[in-house]
Design a protein around this motif. Structure first.
Motif, mmCIF file in Angstrom:
data_model
loop_
_atom_site.group_PDB
_atom_site.id
_atom_site.type_symbol
_atom_site.label_atom_id
_atom_site.label_comp_id
_atom_site.label_asym_id
_atom_site.label_seq_id
_atom_site.Cartn_x
_atom_site.Cartn_y
_atom_site.Cartn_z
ATOM 1 N N VAL A 244 0.821 -1.211 0.000
ATOM 2 C CA VAL A 244 0.000 0.000 0.000
ATOM 3 C C VAL A 244 0.858 1.265 0.000
ATOM 4 N N ALA A 245 2.144 1.138 0.331
ATOM 5 C CA ALA A 245 3.055 2.286 0.302
ATOM 6 C C ALA A 245 4.476 1.779 0.085
ATOM 7 N N SER A 246 5.278 2.609 -0.588
ATOM 8 C CA SER A 246 6.658 2.248 -0.904
ATOM 9 C C SER A 246 7.526 3.501 -0.832
ATOM 10 N N GLN A 247 8.669 3.378 -0.173
ATOM 11 C CA GLN A 247 9.597 4.499 -0.072
ATOM 12 C C GLN A 247 11.000 3.998 -0.414
ATOM 13 N N TRP A 248 11.715 4.769 -1.235
ATOM 14 C CA TRP A 248 13.073 4.434 -1.644
ATOM 15 C C TRP A 248 14.045 5.435 -1.030
ATOM 16 N N THR A 249 15.182 4.928 -0.543
ATOM 17 C CA THR A 249 16.243 5.797 -0.037
ATOM 18 C C THR A 249 17.581 5.331 -0.593
ATOM 19 N N ALA B 32 12.253 9.001 -9.718
ATOM 20 C CA ALA B 32 10.833 8.647 -9.709
ATOM 21 C C ALA B 32 10.686 7.267 -9.089
ATOM 22 N N ASP B 33 9.508 7.005 -8.533
ATOM 23 C CA ASP B 33 9.246 5.672 -7.999
ATOM 24 C C ASP B 33 7.768 5.355 -8.165
ATOM 25 N N ALA B 34 7.454 4.072 -8.102
ATOM 26 C CA ALA B 34 6.073 3.624 -8.255
ATOM 27 C C ALA B 34 5.921 2.284 -7.546
ATOM 28 N N HIS B 35 4.665 1.908 -7.302
ATOM 29 C CA HIS B 35 4.397 0.577 -6.768
ATOM 30 C C HIS B 35 3.051 0.082 -7.258
ATOM 31 N N GLU B 36 2.965 -1.226 -7.319
ATOM 32 C CA GLU B 36 1.736 -1.945 -7.627
ATOM 33 C C GLU B 36 1.445 -2.823 -6.423
ATOM 34 N N ALA B 37 0.479 -3.681 -6.515
ATOM 35 C CA ALA B 37 0.101 -4.533 -5.386
ATOM 36 C C ALA B 37 1.226 -5.461 -4.934
ATOM 37 N N GLN B 38 2.092 -5.885 -5.871
ATOM 38 C CA GLN B 38 3.128 -6.855 -5.524
ATOM 39 C C GLN B 38 4.537 -6.458 -5.982
ATOM 40 N N VAL C 286 20.831 1.098 -1.963
ATOM 41 C CA VAL C 286 19.500 1.523 -2.383
ATOM 42 C C VAL C 286 18.503 0.635 -1.635
ATOM 43 N N THR C 287 17.639 1.269 -0.840
ATOM 44 C CA THR C 287 16.722 0.531 0.030
ATOM 45 C C THR C 287 15.279 0.870 -0.305
ATOM 46 N N ASN C 288 14.456 -0.165 -0.349
ATOM 47 C CA ASN C 288 13.019 -0.009 -0.573
ATOM 48 C C ASN C 288 12.287 -0.500 0.675
ATOM 49 N N ARG C 289 11.552 0.391 1.321
ATOM 50 C CA ARG C 289 10.746 0.056 2.494
ATOM 51 C C ARG C 289 9.279 0.100 2.085
ATOM 52 N N VAL C 290 8.562 -0.994 2.352
ATOM 53 C CA VAL C 290 7.156 -1.070 1.974
ATOM 54 C C VAL C 290 6.272 -1.233 3.204
ATOM 55 N N THR C 291 5.051 -0.740 3.070
ATOM 56 C CA THR C 291 4.001 -0.975 4.048
ATOM 57 C C THR C 291 2.974 -1.871 3.382
ATOM 58 N N SER D 92 -0.742 -4.199 3.351
ATOM 59 C CA SER D 92 -2.151 -3.929 3.620
ATOM 60 C C SER D 92 -2.576 -4.270 5.049
ATOM 61 N N ASP D 93 -1.841 -5.114 5.731
ATOM 62 C CA ASP D 93 -2.178 -5.427 7.126
ATOM 63 C C ASP D 93 -1.357 -4.594 8.117
ATOM 64 N N GLY D 94 -0.608 -3.611 7.606
ATOM 65 C CA GLY D 94 0.159 -2.720 8.478
ATOM 66 C C GLY D 94 1.607 -3.133 8.711
ATOM 67 N N GLN D 95 1.987 -4.341 8.300
ATOM 68 C CA GLN D 95 3.373 -4.751 8.461
ATOM 69 C C GLN D 95 4.269 -3.904 7.560
ATOM 70 N N GLU D 96 5.540 -3.793 7.953
ATOM 71 C CA GLU D 96 6.530 -3.091 7.141
ATOM 72 C C GLU D 96 7.703 -4.024 6.908
ATOM 73 N N ASP D 97 8.323 -3.882 5.737
ATOM 74 C CA ASP D 97 9.480 -4.708 5.388
ATOM 75 C C ASP D 97 10.380 -3.878 4.489
ATOM 76 N N GLU D 98 11.618 -4.304 4.348
ATOM 77 C CA GLU D 98 12.516 -3.593 3.435
ATOM 78 C C GLU D 98 13.508 -4.545 2.805
ATOM 79 N N ARG D 99 13.981 -4.126 1.635
ATOM 80 C CA ARG D 99 15.032 -4.829 0.889
ATOM 81 C C ARG D 99 16.018 -3.792 0.398
ATOM 82 N N SER D 100 17.261 -4.229 0.242
ATOM 83 C CA SER D 100 18.306 -3.326 -0.249
ATOM 84 C C SER D 100 19.122 -4.005 -1.326
ATOM 85 N N THR D 101 19.756 -3.183 -2.141
ATOM 86 C CA THR D 101 20.711 -3.641 -3.136
ATOM 87 C C THR D 101 21.878 -2.656 -3.131
#
Length: 92
Positions: free
Chosen positions: A28-33, A46-52, A69-74, A76-85
């Protein structure tokens, strides 16, 4: 963690496919740093997100530097996770 290379003049797209890890949830939300955040460093254009899936367009960077480069997502159930490259900037 994966490693990508880019030329300092290039604008490149990168993304993550989160579908295997969502267990029925959606993004439901995505942030890149980018770290380090420095003058002349890699920038998020620029950044974008879809359901998956999430995506980002990166530009700039100092030759010889390594950026995280890190992507942190929220989800739909409120959990948050992140991945980096890692991203190395090299003249090509």
């Amino acid at each position: 963690m994966s490693l990508m290379c880019k030329d300092p003049q290039a604008r490149v797209d990168h993304g993550f496919d989160w579908s295997a890890y969502l267990a029925g949830q959606s993004i439901v939300a995505s942030q890149w740093t980018v770290t380090p955040d420095e003058a002349g460093g890699v920038m998020v254009e620029a950044d974008a997100h879809e359901a998956q899936r999430t995506s980002v367009r990166l530009s700039g960077g100092a030759v010889g530097r390594l950026y995280r480069v890190t992507n942190r997502v929220t989800l739909s159930d409120g959990q948050e996770d992140e991945r980096s490259t890692l991203l190395r900037v090299e003249e090509r």
